[in-house]
Design a protein around this motif. Structure first.
Motif, short mmCIF file in Angstrom:
data_model
loop_
_atom_site.label_atom_id
_atom_site.label_comp_id
_atom_site.label_asym_id
_atom_site.label_seq_id
_atom_site.Cartn_x
_atom_site.Cartn_y
_atom_site.Cartn_z
N PHE A 102 -41.69 -11.37 -35.72
CA PHE A 102 -40.28 -11.77 -35.80
C PHE A 102 -39.55 -11.12 -36.96
O PHE A 102 -38.33 -11.04 -36.95
N PHE A 146 -45.18 -23.53 -27.06
CA PHE A 146 -45.04 -22.23 -27.71
C PHE A 146 -46.02 -21.25 -27.10
O PHE A 146 -47.09 -21.62 -26.64
N SER A 206 -37.04 -22.00 -33.37
CA SER A 206 -38.09 -22.07 -32.34
C SER A 206 -39.24 -21.10 -32.63
O SER A 206 -39.99 -20.76 -31.73
N THR A 207 -39.38 -20.67 -33.88
CA THR A 207 -40.48 -19.75 -34.22
C THR A 207 -41.42 -20.37 -35.24
O THR A 207 -41.01 -21.21 -36.05
N CYS A 209 -39.19 -13.51 -26.08
CA CYS A 209 -39.62 -13.35 -27.48
C CYS A 209 -38.54 -12.72 -28.36
O CYS A 209 -38.38 -13.11 -29.51
N GLY A 268 -43.31 -18.31 -30.35
CA GLY A 268 -41.95 -18.73 -30.04
C GLY A 268 -41.93 -19.69 -28.87
O GLY A 268 -42.93 -19.83 -28.15
N ALA A 269 -40.80 -20.34 -28.66
CA ALA A 269 -40.65 -21.29 -27.57
C ALA A 269 -40.94 -20.61 -26.24
O ALA A 269 -40.45 -19.51 -25.97
N GLN A 320 -35.54 -15.40 -29.67
CA GLN A 320 -35.91 -16.65 -30.32
C GLN A 320 -35.03 -16.92 -31.55
O GLN A 320 -34.95 -16.08 -32.44
N CYS A 359 -45.95 -14.38 -29.30
CA CYS A 359 -45.05 -13.26 -29.02
C CYS A 359 -45.58 -11.94 -29.58
O CYS A 359 -45.20 -10.88 -29.10
N LEU A 367 -38.06 -19.17 -23.83
CA LEU A 367 -37.15 -18.10 -24.25
C LEU A 367 -37.90 -16.78 -24.35
O LEU A 367 -39.09 -16.76 -24.67
#
Length: 129
Positions: free
Chosen positions: A126, A117, A45-46, A38, A32-33, A41, A120, A36
């Motif tokens: 995610f 990135f 951005s993933t 985790c 992730g970005a 997100q 995460c 941010l």
């Protein structure tokens, strides 16, 4: 019996080619970005990395090929053949640059923008959050 010169050179050329081959040595997982948390997100951005290629919320079944490495930046040609849910779609090919920042961080460079990135969690992270 004497080998032809080109046959004797083949193993040397193969070793030279493999020694010059660039690889992405990131840990497999969901990224992730970096700016941010985790668990905050957005899909945009993933991305996931399975140890060979990247996939995204809207693209999967991707094949990544490193075409150049210069000054720590890899140029990657990527072809994705499915939507994010895995359903087949017309293949889409894009080129981007990637600078690896350790084994769990990287900067993705497209056109004139760059985004960093960080890992995460494992693949599927995610999907659970």
């Amino acid at each position: 019996m004497r080998m032809p010169a080109c046959a004797a050179m083949a193993p040397i050329l193969m070793l030279a080619a493999s020694a010059n081959a660039a690889t992405i040595t990131l840990k497999a997982g969901d990224y992730g970005a970096a700016g941010l948390a985790c668990d905050e997100q957005p899909n945009a951005s993933t991305m996931s990395y399975d140890g060979r290629s990247f996939s995204y919320p809207h693209a999967s079944n991707c094949t990544d090929r490193i075409t150049k490495k210069r000054a720590g930046v890899m140029t990657i040609v990527e072809t994705c053949r499915a939507a994010g849910d895995g359903s087949p779609t017309h293949p889409d090919t894009q080129t981007f640059n990637l600078r690896q920042n350790g084994n769990d961080r990287f900067t993705l460079i497209k056109a004139r923008s760059a985004m960093t990135f960080r890992r995460c969690g494992p693949l599927g992270y995610f999907n659970k959050h």
